[in-house]
Design an enzyme around this catalytic site. Structure first.
Site, short mmCIF file in Angstrom:
data_model
loop_
_atom_site.label_atom_id
_atom_site.label_comp_id
_atom_site.label_asym_id
_atom_site.label_seq_id
_atom_site.Cartn_x
_atom_site.Cartn_y
_atom_site.Cartn_z
N GLY A 96 0.67 -1.25 0.01
CA GLY A 96 0.11 -0.09 -0.09
C GLY A 96 0.93 1.31 0.11
O GLY A 96 0.18 2.31 -0.03
N GLY A 98 2.98 2.07 -2.43
CA GLY A 98 3.62 2.17 -4.08
C GLY A 98 4.93 1.32 -4.37
O GLY A 98 5.19 1.63 -5.59
N GLY A 100 5.20 -1.95 -4.92
CA GLY A 100 4.84 -3.08 -5.97
C GLY A 100 4.77 -1.95 -7.46
O GLY A 100 5.07 -2.60 -8.21
N TYR A 134 -3.26 -4.77 -10.61
CA TYR A 134 -2.83 -4.97 -12.32
C TYR A 134 -3.88 -4.28 -13.11
O TYR A 134 -3.45 -3.53 -14.02
CB TYR A 134 -2.55 -6.42 -12.43
#
Length: 162
Positions: A96, A98, A100, A134
């Site tokens: 949460g 950022g 990823g 995604y």
């Protein structure tokens, strides 16, 4: 977004145990820990000696918080390489923030620098948080495609035919 103390770096041979730990944590999340058969030693050989794949490590200050393991494939239709993301994992305590997304941005930059026509990965059908993430980045589900696999025993049997 992410903090100013966040960075992404290429993994080195010294990261083999860390990479193994991230793979195992991902397997636990995916309820597949019994499928993990590799070891840090095997990863060292595969990733850093044979260079079958590459790894990015995400760090907050000096603490590793995630990784992405990828390799290049080839699209005959495009006549260009593609980047295949095998694994993406961020420690649950750091989700949460950022990280990823930052890993995916870096992967897309690598893909563009290698003239890749696309970037692909698989996601488990039940993994709704990842699917939504995604999709928020513009990824599209390839609904008309199914994944097939030959595992070790089947590979051996097929190789012995003919």
């Amino acid at each position: 977004m992410y903090s100013s103390t966040f960075k992404i770096r290429k993994a080195s041979k010294q990261d083999a145990t860390l990479i193994f730990d991230f793979i195992y944590q991902l397997a636990v999340y995916e309820k597949m820990e019994s499928d993990v058969k590799t070891s840090p030693e095997e990863l060292t050989k595969a990733l850093f000696e044979n260079q079958y794949a590459q790894v990015l490590i995400a760090e907050e200050e000096t603490k590793p918080v995630g990784f992405a393991l990828y390799f290049f494939n080839f699209s005959t239709f495009l006549g260009r390489p593609g980047l295949y993301l095998e694994d993406l994992f961020v420690d649950p305590a750091y989700r949460g923030k950022g990280y990823g997304k930052a890993l995916l941005i870096e992967l897309s930059r690598i893909a563009k620098s290698k003239n890749c026509g696309r970037m692909e990965w698989s996601v488990l059908k039940w993994n709704t948080p990842s699917i939504e993430f995604y999709k928020s980045l513009g990824a599209k589900e390839m609904e008309e495609w199914s994944v097939y696999r030959l595992e070790e025993d089947e590979l051996k049997s097929l190789a012995q035919l003919g």
